[in-house]
Design a protein around this motif. Structure first.
Motif, PDB file in Angstrom:
ATOM      1  N   ASP A  77       5.427  29.144  -2.610  1.00 47.19           N
ATOM      2  CA  ASP A  77       4.096  29.601  -2.952  1.00 47.19           C
ATOM      3  C   ASP A  77       3.024  28.619  -2.488  1.00 47.19           C
ATOM      4  O   ASP A  77       1.830  28.924  -2.537  1.00 47.19           O
ATOM      5  CB  ASP A  77       3.964  29.790  -4.463  1.00 47.19           C
ATOM      6  CG  ASP A  77       4.754  30.991  -4.954  1.00 47.19           C
ATOM      7  OD1 ASP A  77       4.709  32.043  -4.277  1.00 47.19           O
ATOM      8  OD2 ASP A  77       5.438  30.880  -5.984  1.00 47.19           O
ATOM      9  N   ALA A  78       3.444  27.431  -2.059  1.00 48.91           N
ATOM     10  CA  ALA A  78       2.502  26.429  -1.576  1.00 48.91           C
ATOM     11  C   ALA A  78       3.126  25.731  -0.377  1.00 48.91           C
ATOM     12  O   ALA A  78       3.481  26.387   0.598  1.00 48.91           O
ATOM     13  CB  ALA A  78       2.138  25.454  -2.694  1.00 48.91           C
ATOM     14  N   ALA A  79       3.311  24.415  -0.443  1.00 55.14           N
ATOM     15  CA  ALA A  79       3.757  23.661   0.735  1.00 55.14           C
ATOM     16  C   ALA A  79       5.149  23.072   0.589  1.00 55.14           C
ATOM     17  O   ALA A  79       5.555  22.273   1.428  1.00 55.14           O
ATOM     18  CB  ALA A  79       2.760  22.534   1.035  1.00 55.14           C
ATOM     19  N   VAL A  80       5.881  23.437  -0.429  1.00 53.05           N
ATOM     20  CA  VAL A  80       7.228  22.908  -0.645  1.00 53.05           C
ATOM     21  C   VAL A  80       8.255  23.998  -0.371  1.00 53.05           C
ATOM     22  O   VAL A  80       8.132  25.111  -0.881  1.00 53.05           O
ATOM     23  CB  VAL A  80       7.388  22.380  -2.086  1.00 53.05           C
ATOM     24  CG1 VAL A  80       8.840  22.022  -2.371  1.00 53.05           C
ATOM     25  CG2 VAL A  80       6.496  21.172  -2.302  1.00 53.05           C
ATOM     26  N   VAL A  81       9.253  23.659   0.434  1.00 54.24           N
ATOM     27  CA  VAL A  81      10.351  24.572   0.719  1.00 54.24           C
ATOM     28  C   VAL A  81      11.637  23.919   0.235  1.00 54.24           C
ATOM     29  O   VAL A  81      11.990  22.824   0.666  1.00 54.24           O
ATOM     30  CB  VAL A  81      10.460  24.898   2.219  1.00 54.24           C
ATOM     31  CG1 VAL A  81      11.614  25.860   2.475  1.00 54.24           C
ATOM     32  CG2 VAL A  81       9.150  25.482   2.731  1.00 54.24           C
ATOM     33  N   SER A  82      12.342  24.587  -0.667  1.00 59.83           N
ATOM     34  CA  SER A  82      13.559  24.050  -1.264  1.00 59.83           C
ATOM     35  C   SER A  82      14.780  24.747  -0.666  1.00 59.83           C
ATOM     36  O   SER A  82      14.835  25.972  -0.620  1.00 59.83           O
ATOM     37  CB  SER A  82      13.514  24.267  -2.781  1.00 59.83           C
ATOM     38  OG  SER A  82      14.744  23.936  -3.369  1.00 59.83           O
ATOM     39  N   VAL A  83      15.756  23.935  -0.208  1.00 59.20           N
ATOM     40  CA  VAL A  83      17.000  24.461   0.365  1.00 59.20           C
ATOM     41  C   VAL A  83      18.156  23.959  -0.484  1.00 59.20           C
ATOM     42  O   VAL A  83      18.363  22.738  -0.611  1.00 59.20           O
ATOM     43  CB  VAL A  83      17.184  24.001   1.823  1.00 59.20           C
ATOM     44  CG1 VAL A  83      18.448  24.618   2.416  1.00 59.20           C
ATOM     45  CG2 VAL A  83      15.967  24.368   2.656  1.00 59.20           C
ATOM     46  N   ARG A  84      18.907  24.852  -1.072  1.00 56.95           N
ATOM     47  CA  ARG A  84      19.954  24.455  -2.001  1.00 56.95           C
ATOM     48  C   ARG A  84      21.142  23.845  -1.280  1.00 56.95           C
ATOM     49  O   ARG A  84      21.558  24.312  -0.219  1.00 56.95           O
ATOM     50  CB  ARG A  84      20.390  25.643  -2.841  1.00 56.95           C
ATOM     51  CG  ARG A  84      19.269  26.147  -3.742  1.00 56.95           C
ATOM     52  CD  ARG A  84      19.753  27.001  -4.876  1.00 56.95           C
ATOM     53  NE  ARG A  84      18.641  27.304  -5.781  1.00 56.95           N
ATOM     54  CZ  ARG A  84      18.792  27.899  -6.949  1.00 56.95           C
ATOM     55  NH1 ARG A  84      19.990  28.269  -7.362  1.00 56.95           N
ATOM     56  NH2 ARG A  84      17.740  28.141  -7.713  1.00 56.95           N
ATOM     57  N   ALA A  85      21.705  22.800  -1.908  1.00 52.87           N
ATOM     58  CA  ALA A  85      22.858  22.083  -1.373  1.00 52.87           C
ATOM     59  C   ALA A  85      24.084  22.391  -2.237  1.00 52.87           C
ATOM     60  O   ALA A  85      23.952  22.783  -3.402  1.00 52.87           O
ATOM     61  CB  ALA A  85      22.586  20.582  -1.365  1.00 52.87           C
ATOM     62  N   PRO A  86      25.302  22.187  -1.705  1.00 56.05           N
ATOM     63  CA  PRO A  86      26.504  22.556  -2.453  1.00 56.05           C
ATOM     64  C   PRO A  86      26.806  21.649  -3.636  1.00 56.05           C
ATOM     65  O   PRO A  86      27.473  22.075  -4.583  1.00 56.05           O
ATOM     66  CB  PRO A  86      27.607  22.463  -1.394  1.00 56.05           C
ATOM     67  CG  PRO A  86      27.089  21.499  -0.386  1.00 56.05           C
ATOM     68  CD  PRO A  86      25.616  21.734  -0.339  1.00 56.05           C
ATOM     69  N   SER A  87      26.321  20.407  -3.607  1.00 56.97           N
ATOM     70  CA  SER A  87      26.633  19.441  -4.659  1.00 56.97           C
ATOM     71  C   SER A  87      25.723  18.232  -4.491  1.00 56.97           C
ATOM     72  O   SER A  87      25.075  18.087  -3.447  1.00 56.97           O
ATOM     73  CB  SER A  87      28.102  18.992  -4.558  1.00 56.97           C
ATOM     74  OG  SER A  87      28.310  18.281  -3.347  1.00 56.97           O
ATOM     75  N   PRO A  88      25.656  17.344  -5.500  1.00 58.61           N
ATOM     76  CA  PRO A  88      24.878  16.120  -5.318  1.00 58.61           C
ATOM     77  C   PRO A  88      25.354  15.302  -4.117  1.00 58.61           C
ATOM     78  O   PRO A  88      24.549  14.825  -3.321  1.00 58.61           O
ATOM     79  CB  PRO A  88      25.084  15.366  -6.639  1.00 58.61           C
ATOM     80  CG  PRO A  88      25.373  16.436  -7.636  1.00 58.61           C
ATOM     81  CD  PRO A  88      26.155  17.471  -6.887  1.00 58.61           C
ATOM     82  N   GLU A  89      26.679  15.160  -4.001  1.00 56.88           N
ATOM     83  CA  GLU A  89      27.219  14.403  -2.875  1.00 56.88           C
ATOM     84  C   GLU A  89      26.898  15.091  -1.551  1.00 56.88           C
ATOM     85  O   GLU A  89      26.559  14.440  -0.561  1.00 56.88           O
ATOM     86  CB  GLU A  89      28.737  14.248  -3.017  1.00 56.88           C
ATOM     87  CG  GLU A  89      29.179  13.481  -4.245  1.00 56.88           C
ATOM     88  CD  GLU A  89      29.360  14.377  -5.467  1.00 56.88           C
ATOM     89  OE1 GLU A  89      29.969  13.917  -6.440  1.00 56.88           O
ATOM     90  OE2 GLU A  89      28.898  15.547  -5.434  1.00 56.88           O
ATOM     91  N   GLY A  90      26.994  16.435  -1.548  1.00 50.17           N
ATOM     92  CA  GLY A  90      26.673  17.180  -0.343  1.00 50.17           C
ATOM     93  C   GLY A  90      25.217  17.047   0.041  1.00 50.17           C
ATOM     94  O   GLY A  90      24.880  16.967   1.238  1.00 50.17           O
ATOM     95  N   ALA A  91      24.316  17.019  -0.953  1.00 48.62           N
ATOM     96  CA  ALA A  91      22.895  16.863  -0.674  1.00 48.62           C
ATOM     97  C   ALA A  91      22.602  15.499  -0.065  1.00 48.62           C
ATOM     98  O   ALA A  91      21.824  15.382   0.893  1.00 48.62           O
ATOM     99  CB  ALA A  91      22.095  17.051  -1.960  1.00 48.62           C
ATOM    100  N   VAL A  92      23.239  14.457  -0.616  1.00 42.58           N
ATOM    101  CA  VAL A  92      23.035  13.105  -0.087  1.00 42.58           C
ATOM    102  C   VAL A  92      23.530  13.014   1.352  1.00 42.58           C
ATOM    103  O   VAL A  92      22.856  12.467   2.238  1.00 42.58           O
ATOM    104  CB  VAL A  92      23.758  12.072  -0.976  1.00 42.58           C
ATOM    105  CG1 VAL A  92      23.717  10.687  -0.326  1.00 42.58           C
ATOM    106  CG2 VAL A  92      23.120  12.027  -2.359  1.00 42.58           C
ATOM    107  N   ARG A  93      24.702  13.563   1.613  1.00 41.69           N
ATOM    108  CA  ARG A  93      25.272  13.514   2.961  1.00 41.69           C
ATOM    109  C   ARG A  93      24.423  14.334   3.930  1.00 41.69           C
ATOM    110  O   ARG A  93      24.178  13.927   5.073  1.00 41.69           O
ATOM    111  CB  ARG A  93      26.702  14.044   2.924  1.00 41.69           C
ATOM    112  CG  ARG A  93      27.436  13.933   4.262  1.00 41.69           C
ATOM    113  CD  ARG A  93      28.913  14.186   4.080  1.00 41.69           C
ATOM    114  NE  ARG A  93      29.200  15.543   3.618  1.00 41.69           N
ATOM    115  CZ  ARG A  93      29.587  15.854   2.380  1.00 41.69           C
ATOM    116  NH1 ARG A  93      29.720  14.894   1.461  1.00 41.69           N
ATOM    117  NH2 ARG A  93      29.840  17.105   2.039  1.00 41.69           N
TER     118      ARG A  93
END
Length: 377
Positions: A309-325
C-alpha cells in the motif's frame, strides 16, 4: 557465573537462526540498496546534503542539550513551522528519532488508568510505548476495526478514557490500516486515536501534505481539531498535532524533555528535503509505482509477496534460517535487502523486506527481481 544466562540465550538464538550482527557499510558500497528507509531517494540528493553541511557549519556538530535547555535552535523552529504548514496542522514538534516520538505520543497522550488498544501489527516503538504508559493495554487483531470496536464496547473496561494506537502503514508487510473505519470506531465510543506514519511518510504523508498545501487554509481549518498523524522524514522525525496537544507533549513527553535535541545537520537535511518535496511531490507517486511493479514481477515469478500500500514490499521466506541465507546470497550477488525474523515480525513468519525507492530505474527493478529469484532457497 552471574551472566551465564546470556550464554544460554546466545545458544538459543543460534539454534533458532535468530542471531543478529552489525555489518558496517562503507560510504561507496556497490550494492543496489533495497534495504534502507530512503523511500524518496533523498539521502544523497545534493540539496539535502548541502542543507546538512550548511547547518553543521552554522550550528556545529550537535544541538548541545535537550530541547528545553539549549537544544532548540532557530533551525529547529523553522523546520517545525514548515512541517506543520506542509501537513496542514497548527503546530509540529521534532524529536530526535521516530522511536522517541512514538514513545512520547503513547505515554503522554494515554491518561492515567486508561485503556490502550493496540493493533497486533504495530511497530516496536508503539508496543514499547504501550508497555510504558500508565494504563492497561489490549492487543487486537491486525487491521480489524470490528476488533477495536468490540474491545472498546466491553463493559468490563470501565468508564475510563481509551486510546487506540496503530501504524498507518505497517512496517513489516507495508499494508495500510483501514483509517476511516478505525476513526469511526473511535468516534463511536469516544476514544482517542493515535496513528503514526514512519513507513508511510514518503508515500502518503508527502503526497497528502502537498495536496493540503495547495488547498490552502480551508484544509488546515478542517484538520485543526481533528485526528492527526505523525509525519516522519529521513533524517529527523516530527509529530504534527493541534497546538494544545503539542504544548502538552512539550511539558509531559519524557523523550522530548530529557533527550538531546535532533542534531542541527539532521534538522538542516530534513528542512531541505521538505522544501524539495514541495517542488517534487511526484516522488511519492513514483515510490508507490515502483512498489507495485516489484510486487507484480515477484508474484509473477512465483514468490509469495504481500501487495503493498506504500513503499514496502514483503516477500515471505521458508524459515528464519532460510531468510538469513536468502538475504546473504542476495548481498553476495550485489543486492541489499532487509531480513525480518522473529521477534521483529508479529506473526512469526520470516520475510525479505524490500524498499521501493522513488529513484530506482527500470533496469534496477529488473535486476532486483532477477537476483531474488536466482538466490531463492
Amino acid at each position: 557465573m552471574a551472566f551465564g544466562w546470556i550464554d544460554q540465550q546466545v545458544r538459543v538464538r543460534t539454534r533458532r537462526g535468530l542471531v543478529r550482527t552489525l555489518r558496517p557499510r562503507p560510504a561507496d558500497a556497490p550494492l543496489l540498496d533495497l534495504a534502507s528507509n530512503d523511500y524518496l531517494g533523498l539521502t544523497r540528493h545534493p540539496e539535502v546534503v548541502e542543507g546538512a553541511a550548511r547547518a553543521a557549519r552554522t550550528w556545529g556538530g550537535g544541538s548541545t542539550g535537550s530541547r528545553l535547555v539549549t537544544g532548540t535552535t532557530e533551525l529547529h523552529a523553522q523546520l517545525e513551522r514548515e512541517l506543520a504548514d506542509f501537513c496542514g496542522f497548527e503546530a509540529a514538534l521534532v524529536f530526535s528519532s521516530g522511536y522517541a516520538a512514538n514513545l512520547a505520543a503513547v505515554t503522554a497522550l494515554a491518561p492515567l488508568r486508561s485503556l490502550i488498544v493496540s493493533d497486533a501489527g504495530n511497530h516496536a516503538s508503539l508496543i514499547d510505548g504501550c508497555r510504558l504508559a500508565r494504563g492497561t493495554s489490549q492487543v487486537v487483531e491486525h487491521a480489524d476495526p470490528d476488533a477495536v470496536r468490540k474491545t472498546l464496547h466491553d463493559p468490563s473496561r470501565g468508564a475510563g478514557p481509551a486510546v487506540f494506537v496503530s501504524d498507518t502503514v505497517f512496517s513489516v508487510d507495508g499494508d495500510a490500516a483501514p483509517l476511516a473505519a478505525h476513526a469511526e470506531a473511535c468516534r463511536e465510543y469516544g476514544a482517542g486515536w493515535c496513528s503514526t506514519t514512519p513507513t508511510a511518510s514518503g508515500c502518503w504523508a508527502t503526497a497528502a501534505g502537498a495536496r493540503r498545501t495547495r488547498r490552502g487554509s480551508r484544509a488546515r481549518r478542517r484538520r485543526r481539531d481533528g485526528h492527526a498523524v505523525q509525519v516522519a522524514r529521513q533524517p529527523g522525525r516530527g509529530r504534527a498535532r493541534p497546538a494544545r496537544v503539542i504544548d502538552h507533549l512539550v511539558n509531559t513527553a519524557r523523550t522530548f524533555i530529557f533527550d538531546t535535541g535532533l542534531a542541527p545537520a539532521a534538522a538542516g537535511a530534513a528542512l531541505s528535503a521538505l522544501r524539495l518535496l514541495r517542488r517534487e511531490p511526484e516522488r511519492a507517486a513514483r515510490a508507490r509505482e515502483v512498489a507495485a511493479e516489484l510486487h507484480a514481477r515477484l508474484t509473477a515469478a512465483g514468490h509469495e509477496a504481500v501487495r503493498p500500500d506504500a513503499a514496502v514490499v514483503s516477500v515471505r521466506a521458508p524459515s528464519p534460517e532460510g531468510a538469513v541465507r536468502w538475504a546473504a546470497d542476495c548481498r553476495a550477488a550485489g543486492l541489499s535487502v532487509g531480513c525480518f525474523r522473529p521477534p521483529s515480525v508479529p506473526d512469526g513468519i520470516s520475510r525479505l523486506r524490500l524498499t521501493a525507492r522513488a529513484d530506482l530505474s527500470e533496469a534496477q527493478i529488473e535486476r532486483a527481481v532477477r537476483v531474488i529469484g536466482e538466490t531463492r532457497p
